[in-house]
Design a protein around this motif. Structure first.
Motif, PDB file in Angstrom:
ATOM      1  N   PHE A 353       0.815  -1.219   0.000  1.00 49.95           N
ATOM      2  CA  PHE A 353       0.000   0.000   0.000  1.00 49.95           C
ATOM      3  C   PHE A 353       0.847   1.266   0.000  1.00 49.95           C
ATOM      4  O   PHE A 353       0.667   2.157  -0.839  1.00 49.95           O
ATOM      5  CB  PHE A 353      -0.931  -0.024   1.225  1.00 49.95           C
ATOM      6  N   GLY A 354       1.775   1.370   0.958  1.00 52.14           N
ATOM      7  CA  GLY A 354       2.590   2.577   1.064  1.00 52.14           C
ATOM      8  C   GLY A 354       3.452   2.818  -0.156  1.00 52.14           C
ATOM      9  O   GLY A 354       3.563   3.954  -0.640  1.00 52.14           O
ATOM     10  N   HIS A 355       4.058   1.759  -0.665  1.00 51.61           N
ATOM     11  CA  HIS A 355       4.930   1.880  -1.842  1.00 51.61           C
ATOM     12  C   HIS A 355       4.124   2.229  -3.084  1.00 51.61           C
ATOM     13  O   HIS A 355       4.610   2.952  -3.972  1.00 51.61           O
ATOM     14  CB  HIS A 355       5.686   0.563  -2.055  1.00 51.61           C
ATOM     15  N   LEU A 356       2.886   1.747  -3.158  1.00 53.15           N
ATOM     16  CA  LEU A 356       2.043   2.004  -4.331  1.00 53.15           C
ATOM     17  C   LEU A 356       1.800   3.500  -4.514  1.00 53.15           C
ATOM     18  O   LEU A 356       1.818   4.006  -5.643  1.00 53.15           O
ATOM     19  CB  LEU A 356       0.706   1.267  -4.192  1.00 53.15           C
ATOM     20  N   ASN A 357       1.596   4.227  -3.421  1.00 57.83           N
ATOM     21  CA  ASN A 357       1.404   5.680  -3.522  1.00 57.83           C
ATOM     22  C   ASN A 357       2.596   6.350  -4.187  1.00 57.83           C
ATOM     23  O   ASN A 357       2.443   7.212  -5.059  1.00 57.83           O
ATOM     24  CB  ASN A 357       1.204   6.276  -2.121  1.00 57.83           C
ATOM     25  N   ALA A 358       3.798   5.934  -3.804  1.00 62.71           N
ATOM     26  CA  ALA A 358       5.020   6.519  -4.367  1.00 62.71           C
ATOM     27  C   ALA A 358       5.169   6.176  -5.841  1.00 62.71           C
ATOM     28  O   ALA A 358       5.551   7.024  -6.655  1.00 62.71           O
ATOM     29  CB  ALA A 358       6.234   6.025  -3.582  1.00 62.71           C
ATOM     30  N   VAL A 359       4.835   4.926  -6.203  1.00 68.84           N
ATOM     31  CA  VAL A 359       4.956   4.498  -7.600  1.00 68.84           C
ATOM     32  C   VAL A 359       3.986   5.286  -8.482  1.00 68.84           C
ATOM     33  O   VAL A 359       4.353   5.752  -9.571  1.00 68.84           O
ATOM     34  CB  VAL A 359       4.678   2.980  -7.723  1.00 68.84           C
ATOM     35  N   LEU A 360       2.750   5.440  -8.027  1.00 70.04           N
ATOM     36  CA  LEU A 360       1.758   6.187  -8.807  1.00 70.04           C
ATOM     37  C   LEU A 360       2.152   7.646  -8.957  1.00 70.04           C
ATOM     38  O   LEU A 360       1.987   8.248 -10.026  1.00 70.04           O
ATOM     39  CB  LEU A 360       0.383   6.074  -8.142  1.00 70.04           C
ATOM     40  N   LEU A 361       2.684   8.237  -7.894  1.00 64.82           N
ATOM     41  CA  LEU A 361       3.132   9.627  -7.959  1.00 64.82           C
ATOM     42  C   LEU A 361       4.262   9.783  -8.973  1.00 64.82           C
ATOM     43  O   LEU A 361       4.274  10.735  -9.778  1.00 64.82           O
ATOM     44  CB  LEU A 361       3.593  10.092  -6.572  1.00 64.82           C
ATOM     45  N   ASN A 362       5.219   8.846  -8.964  1.00 64.47           N
ATOM     46  CA  ASN A 362       6.330   8.902  -9.921  1.00 64.47           C
ATOM     47  C   ASN A 362       5.836   8.820 -11.353  1.00 64.47           C
ATOM     48  O   ASN A 362       6.323   9.524 -12.243  1.00 64.47           O
ATOM     49  CB  ASN A 362       7.321   7.765  -9.644  1.00 64.47           C
ATOM     50  N   LEU A 363       4.856   7.942 -11.604  1.00 67.22           N
ATOM     51  CA  LEU A 363       4.324   7.795 -12.956  1.00 67.22           C
ATOM     52  C   LEU A 363       3.591   9.057 -13.404  1.00 67.22           C
ATOM     53  O   LEU A 363       3.613   9.407 -14.585  1.00 67.22           O
ATOM     54  CB  LEU A 363       3.385   6.586 -13.025  1.00 67.22           C
ATOM     55  N   CYS A 364       2.925   9.743 -12.457  1.00 65.83           N
ATOM     56  CA  CYS A 364       2.271  11.013 -12.795  1.00 65.83           C
ATOM     57  C   CYS A 364       3.316  12.077 -13.140  1.00 65.83           C
ATOM     58  O   CYS A 364       3.150  12.844 -14.102  1.00 65.83           O
ATOM     59  CB  CYS A 364       1.404  11.494 -11.634  1.00 65.83           C
ATOM     60  N   ILE A 365       4.403  12.127 -12.376  1.00 69.20           N
ATOM     61  CA  ILE A 365       5.480  13.087 -12.629  1.00 69.20           C
ATOM     62  C   ILE A 365       6.130  12.822 -13.985  1.00 69.20           C
ATOM     63  O   ILE A 365       6.474  13.748 -14.730  1.00 69.20           O
ATOM     64  CB  ILE A 365       6.535  13.025 -11.505  1.00 69.20           C
ATOM     65  N   LYS A 366       6.266  11.559 -14.325  1.00 73.62           N
ATOM     66  CA  LYS A 366       6.869  11.172 -15.609  1.00 73.62           C
ATOM     67  C   LYS A 366       5.891  11.286 -16.779  1.00 73.62           C
ATOM     68  O   LYS A 366       6.232  10.956 -17.901  1.00 73.62           O
ATOM     69  CB  LYS A 366       7.396   9.730 -15.522  1.00 73.62           C
ATOM     70  N   GLN A 367       4.664  11.741 -16.465  1.00 72.79           N
ATOM     71  CA  GLN A 367       3.624  11.945 -17.478  1.00 72.79           C
ATOM     72  C   GLN A 367       3.274  10.654 -18.223  1.00 72.79           C
ATOM     73  O   GLN A 367       2.995  10.652 -19.412  1.00 72.79           O
ATOM     74  CB  GLN A 367       4.042  13.036 -18.474  1.00 72.79           C
ATOM     75  N   LYS A 368       3.282   9.560 -17.466  1.00 72.23           N
ATOM     76  CA  LYS A 368       2.842   8.282 -18.026  1.00 72.23           C
ATOM     77  C   LYS A 368       1.369   8.024 -17.721  1.00 72.23           C
ATOM     78  O   LYS A 368       0.669   7.360 -18.478  1.00 72.23           O
ATOM     79  CB  LYS A 368       3.688   7.131 -17.444  1.00 72.23           C
ATOM     80  N   ILE A 369       0.915   8.544 -16.570  1.00 72.69           N
ATOM     81  CA  ILE A 369      -0.488   8.389 -16.174  1.00 72.69           C
ATOM     82  C   ILE A 369      -0.966   9.717 -15.602  1.00 72.69           C
ATOM     83  O   ILE A 369      -0.154  10.626 -15.360  1.00 72.69           O
ATOM     84  CB  ILE A 369      -0.678   7.275 -15.111  1.00 72.69           C
ATOM     85  N   GLU A 370      -2.298   9.835 -15.400  1.00 67.43           N
ATOM     86  CA  GLU A 370      -2.824  11.021 -14.733  1.00 67.43           C
ATOM     87  C   GLU A 370      -3.953  10.612 -13.795  1.00 67.43           C
ATOM     88  O   GLU A 370      -4.649   9.621 -14.027  1.00 67.43           O
ATOM     89  CB  GLU A 370      -3.304  12.059 -15.739  1.00 67.43           C
ATOM     90  N   LEU A 371      -4.103  11.401 -12.739  1.00 66.29           N
ATOM     91  CA  LEU A 371      -5.121  11.133 -11.718  1.00 66.29           C
ATOM     92  C   LEU A 371      -6.346  11.974 -11.991  1.00 66.29           C
ATOM     93  O   LEU A 371      -6.260  13.189 -12.191  1.00 66.29           O
ATOM     94  CB  LEU A 371      -4.564  11.461 -10.333  1.00 66.29           C
TER      95      LEU A 371
END
Length: 380
Positions: A353-371
């Motif tokens: 759970f905790g690591h997933l938040n960091a992974v999703l944030l990194n992908l948003c920063i890298k412009q691979k996904i958006e929330l």
């Protein structure tokens, strides 16, 4: 109506449960929602009557729940949920905004495929089930121009013009949405099974019909109403004087959507309907999708935004998939299939759970996904 987050899921479950009952229509569900019946776990006849149900409707509801806690009933059969079928209500963020604008929006929609198409600019292409060569050419031309211009083509999976529009639009950026008269797990007409399978994987299938309901004429009217409501413009190609396509056109006209018609030969019975639409001023003559963009500049703006985002995605491919971590690649793989909430990603990825938040944030920063609102993640 304002509903807090705690009640939201109960309200949705109640609407789905009532929608699946024969004899419980739009107005009955509206009464249940207005009376906030989801706040009561046990329903009695007097409670239902006070909510405005008829005695027959109250008995149907009570028989279905056997006087037990109605929340114990599954909102959707497990086998269909496992097949990727989504169930949307007006309480869901993913529910199409265009449908919210009509007088009686569907209480429940069943969807299978690319959910992001529900947020795209859309136009309907409908017409006869037995088109001439002229009609087939017109359908291909307009569907291609719309989809290549990043507009999603909406139609009804019927034979003829509908099928041609779907098949052609699949090749473009806009893609296509098929609104079914049957339940989402059934194909009508049966000979379109191959197209149905393609659309479920490459596009989007949509239906208002509950599971197990037998096909009857009224469902075609419901389907046509949704086609018109979801589309900024409706294009009619070849239809006779009493064609079902004219019902879609009527809905579009009454909903203040733009209505266009491809003119046909004056001697052709298959063009009587479209020619009459043009003659009486209900529809504007059309020969190119460019005319839709001219009449609806805001639609062109939305479509151009999708085109630009697509180009931006290509321009930012400097960070290749190989440079992503294994967890990032796993999430990208999941979101390439469909958009998911945080909880759904957590369940399917098995990432802590905790690591997933960091992974999703990194992908948003890298412009691979958006929330998106509702903790829904979409791939860019």
């Amino acid at each position: 109506m304002s509903i807090n987050q705690t009640d939201l899921e109960l309200a949705k479950q109640m609407v789905i449960a009532l929608h699946q009952l024969p004899g419980i229509g739009w107005h009955a569900i509206n009464k249940a929602v207005s009376s906030r019946l989801w706040t009561r776990r046990y329903w009695k006849e007097q409670l239902l009557l006070e909510a405005g149900m008829s005695r027959v409707q109250a008995q149907i509801i009570l028989r279905a729940n056997e006087h037990e806690d109605w929340t114990s009933q599954p909102a959707i059969p497990a086998e269909h949920e496992h097949n990727g079928i989504k169930v949307l209500t007006p309480f869901d963020y993913s529910y199409p905004q265009k449908l919210q604008e009509i007088s009686q929006p569907p209480w429940v929609l069943y969807a299978l495929g690319r959910m992001e198409l529900l947020t795209r600019p859309a136009a309907a292409v409908v017409g006869t089930r037995v088109p001439t060569a002229y009609g087939r050419h017109a359908a291909r031309k307009l569907a291609q121009e719309l989809s290549d211009g990043a507009v999603t083509v909406v139609s009804g999976l019927a034979r003829g013009i509908d099928s041609i529009a779907h098949e052609t639009a699949l090749a473009g950026i806009g893609g296509t949405i098929a609104v079914l008269p049957t339940a989402i797990n059934e194909c009508y007409p049966p000979e379109n099974r191959h197209l149905y399978a393609r659309l479920s994987n490459e596009a989007l299938l949509l239906s208002e019909t509950p599971f197990g309901m037998k096909l009857h004429p009224g469902q075609f009217h419901q389907r046509n109403r949704i086609i018109a409501a979801m589309s900024a413009a409706t294009v009619v190609i070849e239809c006779a004087a009493k064609s079902g396509s004219l019902i879609t056109a009527k809905h579009a006209f009454e909903m203040n959507r733009e209505l266009f018609a491809v003119p046909g030969p004056i001697h052709s019975p298959k063009s009587e309907g479209v020619n009459e639409l043009i003659r009486n001023g209900a529809a504007r003559l059309i020969s190119s999708a460019h005319q839709i963009f001219e009449e609806l500049p805001w639609l062109k703006t939305e479509a151009d935004s999708i085109m630009n985002n697509r180009q931006h995605k290509k321009d930012t491919e400097a960070i290749s998939i190989e440079q992503l971590s294994s967890d990032e690649q796993k999430i990208i793989g999941l979101l390439q299939v469909e958009s998911l909430t945080f909880d759904e990603i957590f369940e399917r990825s098995s990432i802590p759970f905790g690591h997933l938040n960091a992974v999703l944030l990194n992908l948003c920063i890298k412009q691979k996904i958006e929330l998106h609102p509702g903790s829904v993640y979409m791939i860019l």
